[in-house]
Scaffold this motif. Sequence first.
Motif, mmCIF file in Angstrom:
data_model
loop_
_atom_site.group_PDB
_atom_site.id
_atom_site.type_symbol
_atom_site.label_atom_id
_atom_site.label_comp_id
_atom_site.label_asym_id
_atom_site.label_seq_id
_atom_site.Cartn_x
_atom_site.Cartn_y
_atom_site.Cartn_z
ATOM 1 N N PRO A 49 7.298 1.811 7.056
ATOM 2 C CA PRO A 49 8.560 1.136 6.742
ATOM 3 C C PRO A 49 8.404 0.040 5.693
ATOM 4 O O PRO A 49 7.304 -0.471 5.464
ATOM 5 C CB PRO A 49 8.973 0.538 8.091
ATOM 6 N N ASP A 50 9.534 -0.322 5.085
ATOM 7 C CA ASP A 50 9.555 -1.437 4.138
ATOM 8 C C ASP A 50 9.960 -2.725 4.834
ATOM 9 O O ASP A 50 9.521 -3.811 4.455
ATOM 10 C CB ASP A 50 10.545 -1.143 3.005
ATOM 11 N N PHE A 76 4.808 -4.548 4.497
ATOM 12 C CA PHE A 76 6.234 -4.537 4.802
ATOM 13 C C PHE A 76 6.705 -5.960 5.093
ATOM 14 O O PHE A 76 5.905 -6.864 5.328
ATOM 15 C CB PHE A 76 6.537 -3.617 6.000
ATOM 16 N N SER A 77 8.027 -6.156 5.060
ATOM 17 C CA SER A 77 8.610 -7.454 5.378
ATOM 18 C C SER A 77 9.075 -7.452 6.829
ATOM 19 O O SER A 77 9.648 -6.465 7.293
ATOM 20 C CB SER A 77 9.793 -7.747 4.452
ATOM 21 N N VAL A 122 9.449 -7.524 -0.120
ATOM 22 C CA VAL A 122 8.706 -6.272 -0.065
ATOM 23 C C VAL A 122 8.492 -5.698 -1.462
ATOM 24 O O VAL A 122 7.473 -5.054 -1.727
ATOM 25 C CB VAL A 122 9.399 -5.248 0.865
ATOM 26 N N ASP A 123 9.426 -5.935 -2.367
ATOM 27 C CA ASP A 123 9.234 -5.505 -3.752
ATOM 28 C C ASP A 123 8.009 -6.190 -4.360
ATOM 29 O O ASP A 123 7.203 -5.555 -5.057
ATOM 30 C CB ASP A 123 10.477 -5.831 -4.592
ATOM 31 N N ILE A 130 0.200 -2.162 -5.579
ATOM 32 C CA ILE A 130 -0.043 -1.201 -6.655
ATOM 33 C C ILE A 130 -1.099 -1.733 -7.612
ATOM 34 O O ILE A 130 -2.012 -1.009 -8.036
ATOM 35 C CB ILE A 130 1.266 -0.896 -7.406
ATOM 36 N N MET A 131 -0.968 -2.998 -7.949
ATOM 37 C CA MET A 131 -1.933 -3.616 -8.867
ATOM 38 C C MET A 131 -3.326 -3.646 -8.237
ATOM 39 O O MET A 131 -4.333 -3.346 -8.884
ATOM 40 C CB MET A 131 -1.480 -5.030 -9.210
ATOM 41 N N LYS A 132 -3.368 -3.976 -6.939
ATOM 42 C CA LYS A 132 -4.641 -4.065 -6.219
ATOM 43 C C LYS A 132 -5.321 -2.711 -6.114
ATOM 44 O O LYS A 132 -6.551 -2.603 -6.162
ATOM 45 C CB LYS A 132 -4.382 -4.637 -4.827
ATOM 46 N N GLN A 133 -4.510 -1.654 -5.964
ATOM 47 C CA GLN A 133 -5.056 -0.317 -5.771
ATOM 48 C C GLN A 133 -5.085 0.507 -7.055
ATOM 49 O O GLN A 133 -5.332 1.709 -7.017
ATOM 50 C CB GLN A 133 -4.225 0.434 -4.719
ATOM 51 N N SER A 134 -4.854 -0.135 -8.191
ATOM 52 C CA SER A 134 -4.733 0.607 -9.452
ATOM 53 C C SER A 134 -5.999 1.390 -9.807
ATOM 54 O O SER A 134 -5.950 2.432 -10.453
ATOM 55 C CB SER A 134 -4.382 -0.349 -10.596
ATOM 56 N N ILE A 135 -7.137 0.880 -9.357
ATOM 57 C CA ILE A 135 -8.394 1.563 -9.649
ATOM 58 C C ILE A 135 -8.570 2.781 -8.746
ATOM 59 O O ILE A 135 -9.154 3.781 -9.137
ATOM 60 C CB ILE A 135 -9.584 0.587 -9.451
#
Length: 263
Positions: A49-50, A76-77, A122-123, A130-135
Amino acid sequence: MYKVLVIEDEDIIREGLRYLLDWTELQCVVVGEAANGVEGLQQISELNPDIVLLDVNMPLKNGIDMLAECKSRDLFSTIILSGYDDFNYAKQAMQFSVNEYLLKPVDPCELKEAVKRAITSVDAKKQYHIMKQSIQTPDKVNVLNVDIWHKWNDKSKHVHQMIAYIQDHYHEKISIHDLVDELGMGTTYLNKKFKEATSYTFNDFLNRYRIQKAIERIKTGEDKITMIAIDVGFSNYRYFIDVFKKYTEFLPSDFTAYFGDKE
């Protein structure tokens, strides 16, 4: 659409929250419900969930304890719902990055504004994730080095037999001790030969093979994660989550969301 999960032990309140707001106006949809913290943990893992509307006082496991155990809470929030104006609860909730703390009975206007703030939060969390997991993304995860499959046939026949045993029985409760009588060798010898041939210990290889099988099942999107965990040999669901995270750096729900979006 933002996915909302309602975790509340009182049926009438849980049902009421579904209709208290025009969720579509907020670009939200209520994707699931849970009546206690134990069910809540499972639903969070499966539904990803978000926003979570979370009651504090529930049977089996309360909201604070549930958040303490939830390793994906940063994705999530959370909007805490409580029937008691209890500062201690609020203080405990804050350490788990809870966005809002609302008193029951919930005022529709207050909830609406809380949801809007939760969406903004949550955004930001998603962008950071996404930035953390970009690799690393789920489709690039390599749990079991495929080069092994080209090497172990050239090694000891005992290694060949051990890997074959894992392939045939990984879904059962097994250990290297099961092979002692069958192969006529001690565990020390078998572990040494296995490590030399594969670079993994027997238990490490077994867990990696199980997680690889779980990933293959998750990609199909045909079964619940709890059922997949049992089918690949993990009787303890929380342990499965821990091992999955250890080898992939993701939660099973991350794989479900990633490959679901690809479809």
